[in-house]
Each structure stands twice: as structure tokens, then as C-alpha cells.
Write a protein that holds these residues in place. Structure first.
Motif, PDB file in Angstrom:
ATOM      1  N   TRP A   1       0.834  -1.203   0.000  1.00  0.00           N
ATOM      2  CA  TRP A   1       0.000   0.000   0.000  1.00  0.00           C
ATOM      3  C   TRP A   1       0.872   1.259   0.000  1.00  0.00           C
ATOM      4  O   TRP A   1       0.622   2.205  -0.733  1.00  0.00           O
ATOM      5  CB  TRP A   1      -0.919  -0.006   1.231  1.00  0.00           C
ATOM      6  CG  TRP A   1      -1.722   1.239   1.386  1.00  0.00           C
ATOM      7  CD1 TRP A   1      -2.929   1.528   0.821  1.00  0.00           C
ATOM      8  CD2 TRP A   1      -1.355   2.401   2.151  1.00  0.00           C
ATOM      9  NE1 TRP A   1      -3.345   2.782   1.195  1.00  0.00           N
ATOM     10  CE2 TRP A   1      -2.395   3.350   2.007  1.00  0.00           C
ATOM     11  CE3 TRP A   1      -0.264   2.734   2.944  1.00  0.00           C
ATOM     12  CZ2 TRP A   1      -2.373   4.586   2.629  1.00  0.00           C
ATOM     13  CZ3 TRP A   1      -0.231   3.968   3.563  1.00  0.00           C
ATOM     14  CH2 TRP A   1      -1.273   4.878   3.395  1.00  0.00           C
TER      15      TRP A   1
ATOM     16  N   ASN B   1       1.294   4.322  -2.764  1.00  0.00           N
ATOM     17  CA  ASN B   1       1.012   5.704  -2.384  1.00  0.00           C
ATOM     18  C   ASN B   1       2.274   6.555  -2.267  1.00  0.00           C
ATOM     19  O   ASN B   1       2.238   7.652  -1.702  1.00  0.00           O
ATOM     20  CB  ASN B   1       0.213   5.724  -1.077  1.00  0.00           C
ATOM     21  CG  ASN B   1      -1.216   5.294  -1.301  1.00  0.00           C
ATOM     22  OD1 ASN B   1      -2.034   6.083  -1.746  1.00  0.00           O
ATOM     23  ND2 ASN B   1      -1.517   4.034  -1.033  1.00  0.00           N
ATOM     24  N   ASN B   2       3.389   6.030  -2.796  1.00  0.00           N
ATOM     25  CA  ASN B   2       4.665   6.758  -2.850  1.00  0.00           C
ATOM     26  C   ASN B   2       5.141   7.259  -1.486  1.00  0.00           C
ATOM     27  O   ASN B   2       5.691   8.356  -1.374  1.00  0.00           O
ATOM     28  CB  ASN B   2       4.579   7.924  -3.838  1.00  0.00           C
ATOM     29  CG  ASN B   2       4.290   7.442  -5.240  1.00  0.00           C
ATOM     30  OD1 ASN B   2       4.900   6.473  -5.697  1.00  0.00           O
ATOM     31  ND2 ASN B   2       3.337   8.083  -5.909  1.00  0.00           N
ATOM     32  N   ILE B   3       4.937   6.458  -0.459  1.00  0.00           N
ATOM     33  CA  ILE B   3       5.418   6.825   0.870  1.00  0.00           C
ATOM     34  C   ILE B   3       6.856   6.321   0.986  1.00  0.00           C
ATOM     35  O   ILE B   3       7.111   5.118   0.853  1.00  0.00           O
ATOM     36  CB  ILE B   3       4.527   6.237   1.974  1.00  0.00           C
ATOM     37  CG1 ILE B   3       3.113   6.828   1.849  1.00  0.00           C
ATOM     38  CG2 ILE B   3       5.118   6.501   3.356  1.00  0.00           C
ATOM     39  CD1 ILE B   3       2.092   6.221   2.756  1.00  0.00           C
TER      40      ILE B   3
END
Length: 146
Positions: free
Chosen positions: A45, A49-51
Motif C-alpha cells: 500500500w 502511495n509513494n510513501i
């Protein structure tokens, strides 16, 4: 006088590790929600979401899923390590209603369980108000078993 919710907050280097310790130590606590639909893991996830990897362990939350009456517990990543004794600590009542040897046996048994989870025994106390053990979680935060 208004009433307020109470949350307990731990500053720590590794929120995931410390949260998982306290989840196992206290029982009945869990993370507030599972992995979002469509993802096999939280890392999947987070990737979607480019975390950034270095921000994925910034904090964790535990909620009382068993009774729903105990405070939420937050674990926040901080850069500094613990330096001195806690000014606030948790007392875990593991032997309510027990006396003398039965009380000591229950407390020692719980200390053994928590040691296996990563805690350490700091001090065993034979005090006028009864036996208790001062312990430390995996990052050195003190708590008592009574």
C-alpha cells in the motif's frame, strides 16, 4: 468541567517494534484497521502511495478492540533515545485479589512472559504495599507489574 479522552503516547526509535510489544503485553489491543482492500501488505500500500521507506515507521496506534474502554496508545518515532527514568509509567495489575505467594507467582509468571517478548526485569521490590516488579520494554521504558 468538561471530560476529556485520554491517550497514552510513547516516544520511541522503532514504533512498530514497541507497539507490537505492548499489543502482546496488554492483550486485547490491536492496530485500528487491517491492510486496505486490494493490497497484500502495508508496504505494498505504501509503495502504491509513494510513501518513502524512511517514513513508514513514523508512528503506530493501538486501540482496545477487546473491551473498548481502555485508552488508545500511540507510538511516535523520535530521533533521540531515552536518557533517564520515565516520569510517567504504566502499572499492569496482573494479580488483583491474590495474596502473598499466589500474588508473587502470578507476577513472576507474567514477568517471564514479557521477558520472552523482549522486556527486561529492572528490579524486584518487596515493599510494604506488596511485591511488584519494575520492568523495561524493548526500548527501556519502565513499567510495573503488580
Amino acid at each position: 468541567m468538561p471530560s476529556f479522552d485520554l491517550h497514552i503516547v510513547f516516544d520511541c526509535a522503532d514504533p512498530d517494534r514497541v507497539a507490537r510489544f505492548w499489543m502482546a503485553a496488554l492483550g486485547g489491543y490491536d492496530f485500528p484497521m487491517g491492510v486496505p482492500d486490494g493490497f497484500a501488505t502495508w508496504d505494498e500500500w505504501a509503495d502504491a502511495n509513494n510513501i518513502p521507506v524512511d517514513q513508514r515507521n513514523a508512528g503506530r496506534t493501538l486501540v482496545d478492540k477487546d473491551r473498548g474502554t481502555r485508552p488508545d496508545i500511540f507510538f511516535l518515532q523520535v530521533p533521540e533515545s531515552k536518557q533517564v527514568k520515565n516520569r510517567v509509567h504504566l502499572d499492569i495489575k496482573v494479580a488483583p485479589g491474590l495474596a502473598a505467594d499466589d500474588r508473587r507467582t502470578a507476577i513472576e509468571s507474567e514477568a517471564n512472559r514479557l521477558t520472552a517478548l523482549g522486556a527486561t526485569v529492572a528490579t524486584r521490590m518487596d515493599a510494604p504495599d506488596g511485591f511488584h516488579i519494575i520492568m523495561q520494554d524493548p526500548e527501556g521504558n519502565e513499567f510495573c507489574l503488580a
